[in-house]
Structures are given as structure tokens and as C-alpha cells.
Design a protein around this motif. Structure first.
Motif, PDB file in Angstrom:
ATOM      1  N   GLN A 204       0.839  -1.190   0.000  1.00  0.00           N
ATOM      2  CA  GLN A 204       0.000   0.000   0.000  1.00  0.00           C
ATOM      3  C   GLN A 204       0.880   1.249   0.000  1.00  0.00           C
ATOM      4  OE1 GLN A 204      -3.252   1.798  -0.543  1.00  0.00           O
ATOM      5  NE2 GLN A 204      -3.744  -0.112   0.485  1.00  0.00           N
ATOM      6  N   PRO A 205       0.840   2.047  -1.058  1.00  0.00           N
ATOM      7  CA  PRO A 205       1.536   3.331  -1.018  1.00  0.00           C
ATOM      8  C   PRO A 205       0.763   4.328  -0.178  1.00  0.00           C
ATOM      9  CG  PRO A 205       0.400   3.073  -3.125  1.00  0.00           C
ATOM     10  CD  PRO A 205       0.170   1.804  -2.345  1.00  0.00           C
ATOM     11  N   LEU A 206       1.488   5.186   0.525  1.00  0.00           N
ATOM     12  CA  LEU A 206       0.884   6.174   1.413  1.00  0.00           C
ATOM     13  C   LEU A 206       1.408   7.565   1.068  1.00  0.00           C
ATOM     14  CD1 LEU A 206       1.559   4.206   4.717  1.00  0.00           C
ATOM     15  CD2 LEU A 206      -0.671   4.377   3.579  1.00  0.00           C
ATOM     16  N   GLY A 207       0.876   8.570   1.732  1.00  0.00           N
ATOM     17  CA  GLY A 207       1.418   9.910   1.607  1.00  0.00           C
ATOM     18  C   GLY A 207       2.801  10.010   2.235  1.00  0.00           C
ATOM     19  N   LYS A 208       3.427  11.174   2.085  1.00  0.00           N
ATOM     20  CA  LYS A 208       4.741  11.456   2.688  1.00  0.00           C
ATOM     21  C   LYS A 208       5.833  10.512   2.193  1.00  0.00           C
ATOM     22  CE  LYS A 208       2.343  12.909   6.919  1.00  0.00           C
ATOM     23  NZ  LYS A 208       2.484  14.368   6.780  1.00  0.00           N
ATOM     24  N   GLY A 209       5.620   9.878   1.016  1.00  0.00           N
ATOM     25  CA  GLY A 209       6.627   8.988   0.449  1.00  0.00           C
ATOM     26  C   GLY A 209       6.737   7.639   1.134  1.00  0.00           C
ATOM     27  N   LYS A 210       5.746   7.286   1.963  1.00  0.00           N
ATOM     28  CA  LYS A 210       5.787   6.037   2.737  1.00  0.00           C
ATOM     29  C   LYS A 210       5.025   4.919   2.023  1.00  0.00           C
ATOM     30  CE  LYS A 210       7.754   8.532   5.927  1.00  0.00           C
ATOM     31  NZ  LYS A 210       9.219   8.470   6.158  1.00  0.00           N
ATOM     32  N   ALA A 211       5.233   3.684   2.481  1.00  0.00           N
ATOM     33  CA  ALA A 211       4.519   2.531   1.919  1.00  0.00           C
ATOM     34  C   ALA A 211       4.510   1.394   2.929  1.00  0.00           C
ATOM     35  CB  ALA A 211       5.165   2.064   0.617  1.00  0.00           C
ATOM     36  N   ILE A 212       3.520   0.512   2.783  1.00  0.00           N
ATOM     37  CA  ILE A 212       3.426  -0.719   3.570  1.00  0.00           C
ATOM     38  C   ILE A 212       3.729  -1.880   2.638  1.00  0.00           C
ATOM     39  CG2 ILE A 212       1.928  -2.173   5.002  1.00  0.00           C
ATOM     40  CD1 ILE A 212       0.174   0.373   5.431  1.00  0.00           C
ATOM     41  N   LEU A 213       4.544  -2.835   3.096  1.00  0.00           N
ATOM     42  CA  LEU A 213       4.937  -3.960   2.243  1.00  0.00           C
ATOM     43  C   LEU A 213       4.974  -5.261   3.045  1.00  0.00           C
ATOM     44  CD1 LEU A 213       7.959  -2.884  -0.024  1.00  0.00           C
ATOM     45  CD2 LEU A 213       5.798  -3.875  -0.799  1.00  0.00           C
ATOM     46  N   HIS A 214       4.675  -6.370   2.349  1.00  0.00           N
ATOM     47  CA  HIS A 214       4.882  -7.710   2.924  1.00  0.00           C
ATOM     48  C   HIS A 214       5.657  -8.532   1.905  1.00  0.00           C
ATOM     49  CE1 HIS A 214       4.426 -11.430   5.008  1.00  0.00           C
ATOM     50  NE2 HIS A 214       3.720 -11.973   4.029  1.00  0.00           N
ATOM     51  N   LYS A 215       6.891  -8.838   2.221  1.00  0.00           N
ATOM     52  CA  LYS A 215       7.812  -9.445   1.257  1.00  0.00           C
ATOM     53  C   LYS A 215       7.293 -10.762   0.691  1.00  0.00           C
ATOM     54  CE  LYS A 215      12.640 -10.858   0.677  1.00  0.00           C
ATOM     55  NZ  LYS A 215      13.988 -10.934   1.317  1.00  0.00           N
ATOM     56  N   ASN A 216       6.741 -11.614   1.544  1.00  0.00           N
ATOM     57  CA  ASN A 216       6.357 -12.953   1.092  1.00  0.00           C
ATOM     58  C   ASN A 216       5.103 -12.942   0.199  1.00  0.00           C
ATOM     59  OD1 ASN A 216       7.066 -15.804   1.217  1.00  0.00           O
ATOM     60  ND2 ASN A 216       5.122 -16.083   2.299  1.00  0.00           N
ATOM     61  N   GLY A 217       4.449 -11.795   0.090  1.00  0.00           N
ATOM     62  CA  GLY A 217       3.318 -11.717  -0.829  1.00  0.00           C
ATOM     63  C   GLY A 217       3.743 -11.726  -2.277  1.00  0.00           C
ATOM     64  N   PHE A 218       5.030 -11.476  -2.522  1.00  0.00           N
ATOM     65  CA  PHE A 218       5.557 -11.382  -3.880  1.00  0.00           C
ATOM     66  C   PHE A 218       6.298 -12.666  -4.247  1.00  0.00           C
ATOM     67  CE2 PHE A 218       4.989  -7.170  -2.235  1.00  0.00           C
ATOM     68  CZ  PHE A 218       4.527  -6.417  -3.313  1.00  0.00           C
TER      69      PHE A 218
END
Length: 304
Positions: A204-218
Motif C-alpha cells: 500500500q503506497p501512502l502519503g509522505k513517500g511512505k509505503a506498507i509492504l509484505h515481502k512474502n506476498g511477492f
């Protein structure tokens, strides 16, 4: 008429279709379920009940009201789960694309015809049948369109594989000025913690240049690493398998500074506040049992 405008995931939201939980029907059978997390709760006897889901969606609606967002709702179809409007359509720039969704869910599109009537017909796109695509896999992000896919030869054996290679080719043709960046997602019909149902289940990309990621989803580590490099490791909130299971990445941005999140996401919500975000916490844990959360429940129409 509605002048559609969606170029990213974070610009100030002005109009949205929020799903609805009324008359969502009885608990489905295991055979009727579309994802492993729902099956898990059906077997355990913990599948969410309608009144709880209505209350959660009402809390979401009130947040939109607080920020003066125009909210459209689907017409109620009897005994039909209409919570996840992101699945049935999505907007890129001034175009609304109708998803080629699971056949059992096609009637959900009919329930938003009163919204579609406000949009010029030339701005509503109907992909050909071979293009499998759902809004949870599609993220406009300025000059990019991020797309979650599954393109292996066993695609047809996964009910959890919702967006195919033909979808990437279709988006490339429709939006030649955009860079289409696709990501192979990990799929499982039986283990929810090993299944990234859509791209927004692990990113999930967020404001302020931030993001949420889960490595094993890829499935492809280089594709995950591309996102790490794109946003910068210091700007990423990495979630573990359990947090992915609870849908930590499926929050929703009302603006670059305001994020709607589930109230139990303590670690994430504290991090968001530390980064300077306003966090609107609401209850959504019952709806999450269907392997969908806040982003899944929304179809943004206009951001400015």
C-alpha cells in the motif's frame, strides 16, 4: 455528471462508492467461498454476521462524512455480499473500468448503475472477456500503474488468481502514457497466510513517500526489491505474515495526511502517527474475516 479523476492512492478524496453490508445473505458454504480466509472462518463458526458488518461500514461512512466526501452506496441486492466495491470496478484518470469479475458476482455491477449513469459512456470501459482484472490489483501512482498479477500456467486452478497477463496488456494499450509495472503475487486456495489475494493485500503506497509492504506476498524477490528501492527502505513499514493475514496493508488514504485504519492495528497505527499522519481508527475486524478490508470496500471516483 461526474468528472472522474484518479491519478494516485492519496490525493484528497471527493467522491467514492462505499460498499454495503445490508442483506449480505447467510453464511456461505465452503463450496461457495472465494478465498481461504473465508473458508477458515466458515469451518470455525466465526464467519461475520450482518449486523456487525453493517456497524463497521457505518463507522467508515462517518469518517467520510467528517471529511466532506461524497459517498455513493450500491443498491441493496437481496442476499448478496456487496461490501467489496473495489472488486467490481476501478478508476484510472477519467476512465472507469468495469472488472471482469467472478461470474457469481457480476450482478453487483448492476447495483451501481445509478452511479454509472452519472458518467459519460465514453469514459466507461468494458475489457474483453479474456482480460481478468479486479480493482484490488490495480493502483494508479502518478506516472505508474502498479498491477498485481499471476501469470503461471496453473492460473486457472487458483480461484484466488484474479488478474492475468491479458490485463497488463489491456492496461498498457488503454493508458500508453503510463508505465505499467506488474508484480507476480503468491497464491493459495487453502492457506490464507500464504495468499496475496490482491496487490493491496501485501502493498500500500501512502502519503509522505511512505509505503506498507509484505515481502512474502511477492513471488519474485526482484519485484519486491524494486518497490523497496522505489520508496526507500527507510520509508517502508514491513509487515509480517500474521499482520498480512489481518490485512494491515489494506488501509485507505483520504488525503496525503489522513489514513483510515483498523483500530486493532496498534503497531501500524503508532508508526503512522510517528510519521505525522492523522489516523482515523475504526472497527473492521469482522469484515476482515472475508479477506478484504478498507481499500477493498471503496471505489474512489474523484480525487483532487
Amino acid at each position: 455528471m461526474l468528472q472522474l479523476n484518479i491519478n494516485d492512492e492519496i490525493s484528497p478524496l471527493k467522491a467514492v462508492v462505499l460498499g454495503i453490508a445490508k442483506s449480505s445473505g447467510p453464511t456461505p458454504t465452503i463450496e461457495e467461498a472465494y478465498d481461504p480466509k473465508s473458508i477458515e472462518h466458515i469451518k470455525a463458526g466465526t464467519y461475520p454476521v450482518e449486523n456487525d458488518m453493517i456497524a463497521e461500514m457505518e463507522a467508515f461512512r462517518k469518517v467520510f462524512e467528517k471529511y466532506d466526501v461524497k459517498v455513493f452506496r450500491p443498491e441493496v441486492l437481496e442476499n448478496c455480499n456487496q461490501i467489496f466495491t473495489r472488486d467490481i470496478a476501478f478508476v484510472i484518470e477519467d476512465k472507469l473500468i468495469i472488472s471482469n469479475i467472478l461470474p457469481e458476482r457480476e450482478k453487483e455491477v448492476d447495483a451501481i448503475l445509478h452511479v454509472l449513469e452519472k458518467i459519460d459512456n465514453e469514459n466507461i470501459l468494458h475489457p474483453p472477456a479474456e482480460v481478468h482484472i479486479e480493482g484490488g490489483d490495480v493502483m494508479p501512482w502518478n506516472e505508474y500503474i502498479f498491477v498485481g498479477t499471476y501469470t503461471a500456467a496453473d492460473y486457472s486452478s487458483y480461484i484466488t488468481a484474479r488478474t492475468n497477463k491479458a490485463a497488463v496488456e489491456y492496461l498498457t494499450k488503454q493508458f500508453p502514457q503510463k508505465i505499467i509495472k506488474s508484480f507476480e503475487l503468491r497464491k493459495s486456495n487453502t492457506v490464507a497466510q500464504d495468499n496475496a489475494l490482491h496487490l493491496d493485500c501485501c502493498f500500500q503506497p501512502l502519503g509522505k513517500g511512505k509505503a506498507i509492504l509484505h515481502k512474502n506476498g511477492f513471488l519474485v524477490e526482484e519485484e519486491y526489491q524494486w518497490l523497496v528501492d522505489f520508496f526507500g527502505k527507510e520509508n517502508i513499514f514491513e509487515i509480517d505474515a500474521q499482520e498480512m493475514y489481518h490485512m494491515f496493508s489494506n488501509v485507505f488514504s483520504i488525503s496525503p495526511d489522513v489514513v483510515v485504519s483498523e483500530r486493532n492495528f496498534t503497531r501500524l497505527n503508532n508508526w503512522l502517527r510517528d510519521q505525522g499522519f492523522t489516523v482515523e481508527e475504526i472497527p473492521y475486524a469482522e469484515i476482515s474475516k472475508q479477506e478484504g478490508l478498507l481499500r477493498c470496500s471503496t471505489l474512489p471516483l474523484v480525487r483532487t
